[in-house]
Design an enzyme around this catalytic site. Structure first.
Site, PDB file in Angstrom:
ATOM      1  N   SER A   1       0.625  -1.196   0.112  1.00  0.00           N
ATOM      2  CA  SER A   1       0.041  -0.068   0.176  1.00  0.00           C
ATOM      3  C   SER A   1       0.771   1.231   0.036  1.00  0.00           C
ATOM      4  O   SER A   1       0.286   2.217  -0.506  1.00  0.00           O
ATOM      5  CB  SER A   1      -1.020  -0.068   1.212  1.00  0.00           C
TER       6      SER A   1
ATOM      7  N   HIS B   1      -5.231  -3.260  -3.126  1.00  0.00           N
ATOM      8  CA  HIS B   1      -4.759  -2.206  -4.240  1.00  0.00           C
ATOM      9  C   HIS B   1      -4.673  -2.643  -5.663  1.00  0.00           C
ATOM     10  O   HIS B   1      -4.353  -1.852  -6.266  1.00  0.00           O
ATOM     11  CB  HIS B   1      -3.308  -1.433  -3.703  1.00  0.00           C
TER      12      HIS B   1
ATOM     13  N   LYS C   1     -11.474   1.361  -2.101  1.00  0.00           N
ATOM     14  CA  LYS C   1     -10.268   1.725  -3.061  1.00  0.00           C
ATOM     15  C   LYS C   1     -10.935   1.918  -4.519  1.00  0.00           C
ATOM     16  O   LYS C   1     -11.896   2.514  -4.729  1.00  0.00           O
ATOM     17  CB  LYS C   1      -9.238   1.158  -2.882  1.00  0.00           C
TER      18      LYS C   1
HETATM   19  C1  PLP Z   1      -6.889  -0.014   2.945  1.00  0.00           C
HETATM   20  C2  PLP Z   1      -6.403  -1.218   3.295  1.00  0.00           C
HETATM   21  C3  PLP Z   1      -7.136  -2.317   3.935  1.00  0.00           C
HETATM   22  C4  PLP Z   1      -8.258  -1.928   4.845  1.00  0.00           C
HETATM   23  O1  PLP Z   1      -9.478  -1.487   4.199  1.00  0.00           O
HETATM   24  P1  PLP Z   1     -10.739  -0.900   4.729  1.00  0.00           P
HETATM   25  O2  PLP Z   1     -11.849  -1.556   4.080  1.00  0.00           O
HETATM   26  O3  PLP Z   1     -10.443   0.673   4.536  1.00  0.00           O
HETATM   27  O4  PLP Z   1     -10.831  -1.082   6.178  1.00  0.00           O
HETATM   28  C5  PLP Z   1      -6.589  -3.457   4.415  1.00  0.00           C
HETATM   29  N1  PLP Z   1      -5.628  -4.030   3.547  1.00  0.00           N
HETATM   30  C6  PLP Z   1      -4.813  -3.158   2.914  1.00  0.00           C
HETATM   31  C7  PLP Z   1      -3.467  -3.571   1.935  1.00  0.00           C
HETATM   32  C8  PLP Z   1      -5.269  -1.680   2.544  1.00  0.00           C
HETATM   33  O5  PLP Z   1      -4.449  -0.890   1.896  1.00  0.00           O
END
Ligand code: PLP
Length: 394
Positions: free
Chosen positions: A178, A206, A238
């Site tokens: 990330s 991502h 995302k």
């Molecule tokens: C953003 C993210 C999460 C968390 O997801 P949310 O739905 O925002 O709680 C989990 N794993 C990774 C790699 C992320 O970037």
């Protein structure tokens, strides 16, 4: 024993170390530009990779969902909160990822902690990449299994860690990391897992929507079976532009989670209208391949431009393009410089990234234009020159 009396001191220490975090109030929907505290800025730090968070069609789907279902789910999934909308989303996600079943959680954070904690316990071993997302680490720590790090992307190190005795062994990795935008070496992970009789859990938060045919992400079902990657996690906040997350895997995995995953059982189901909106966004993300093509072009344009300006970029084919500056103050200064020039890119500092690697985490979205990227490049060059000048005259 200071008890709670040192809370303010700790805050002051964060401030003096340039580690204090502040929220900004946004006054518009997500898009290529957003209004921040009254100012319109080009947005280069969202995870809205496909430009769908502000999409009107998805907003309309949400409205229709609210019209039918109202707002609240009313209860947890196992009591009476699991609607036909949730179920349809799960069926669609299973088909999308080429897995027998999928299970919807209210957030990626909850899914990651909930899955690892349900699968692993005393006597087991969880091996995680050093740069994994915080939620994956928390899941490992909370499970009471033995926890081991392996060096970033280093499958030899992983193999050594897995040599020790344990009941169950779980390898856990981000798909696309990330904060760095690089990808896990899935072929190597699959080999190590086979050799060491371990399971792999990939969190492709991502990558999904962004890479692969129809945006299926890193774990292409034509290439990796459910035996290769037994636990696949994706999130909706995302690229898909809504909210929530899911786990995909075998019938046995999903039934185990329904029976055992505390973050699934002891929480209110996501609003059914969000499931309806996510079904709409999933269909759009799969169908509109031009968004992925556009993103790829923009990433290339940014990388070429930044390299010409003398910035060194780590390997990343993803819309996450980190400019590592090292020191937290330098990252804050660059971020302020960009903002003065109309571009929003917040500084990322420890503990989100390792000490000494504070950075601007530039992210691109399919909503950006070539001219937007050129403007960012221009702003980057100008703010760096301004900073260099300020430093030399200090
Ligand atoms: C953003 C993210 C999460 C968390 O997801 P949310 O739905 O925002 O709680 C989990 N794993 C990774 C790699 C992320 O970037």
């Amino acid at each position: 024993m200071p008890g709670f009396s040192d809370l303010q001191q700790k805050l002051d220490a964060l401030r003096s170390g340039n580690m204090y975090r502040k929220r900004r109030n946004v006054g518009s929907r997500q898009g290529r530009t957003i209004r921040v505290e009254g100012r319109e800025l080009l947005n280069f730090c969202s995870n809205d990779y496909l430009g769908l968070a502000g999409d009107h069609r998805i907003a309309e789907a949400l409205k229709a969902g609210v019209g039918h279902w109202g707002v609240g789910a009313g209860a947890s999934h196992l009591v009476c909160g699991h609607t036909e909308a949730h179920d349809e989303l799960e069926t669609t996600l299973a088909e999308f990822t080429g897995r027998p079943r999928a299970l919807v959680y209210s957030s990626g954070y909850a899914a990651n902690v909930g899955v690892i904690n349900a699968l692993m316990s005393l006597g087991d071993l969880v091996c995680e990449d050093r740069l994994n997302h915080a939620s994956l680490l928390d899941g490992g720590w909370i499970s009471r299994a033995r926890f081991a790090w392996y060096a970033h992307l280093d499958c030899d190190d992983l193999d050594r860690q897995l040599a020790s005795e344990a009941n169950r062994k779980l390898i856990v990795s981000d798909g696309t990391f990330s904060m760095d935008g690089d990808r896990c070496r899935l072929d190597e992970l699959v080999n190590v897992a086979r050799r060491r009789d371990a399971w792999i859990m990939v969190d492709d938060a991502h990558g999904m929507g962004v890479h692969g045919a129809e945006g299926v992400g890193l774990v292409d079902p034509g290439r990796y079976s459910v035996e290769d990657v037994p636990v696949l996690v994706g999130t909706f906040g995302k690229a898909f532009g809504t909210s929530g997350a899911f786990v995909a895997g075998s019938e046995t995995l999903i039934e185990t989670l329904i029976q055992r995953s505390r973050n699934y059982i002891y929480t209110t189901a996501m609003p059914p209208a969000i499931a309806v909106a996510t079904l709409a966004s999933l269909a759009i993300a799969r169908a509109e391949a031009w968004r992925r093509d556009r993103l790829e072009d923009l990433v290339q344009r940014f990388r070429e431009g930044a390299t010409r300006l003398g910035f060194t970029l780590p390997q990343s084919a993803s819309p996450i393009q980190p400019l590592i500056v090292g020191d937290p103050q330098a990252a804050l200064d660059m971020s302020h410089g960009l903002e003065e020039r109309g571009c929003l890119c917040t500084a990322i500092r420890p503990p989100s990234v390792p000490e000494g690697t504070s950075r601007l985490r530039v992210t691109l979205t399919a909503a950006h234009t070539d001219a937007d990227v050129d403007r960012l490049l221009c702003a980057l060059g100008d703010s760096r020159s301004a900073l260099d000048q300020a430093r030399s005259t200090r």
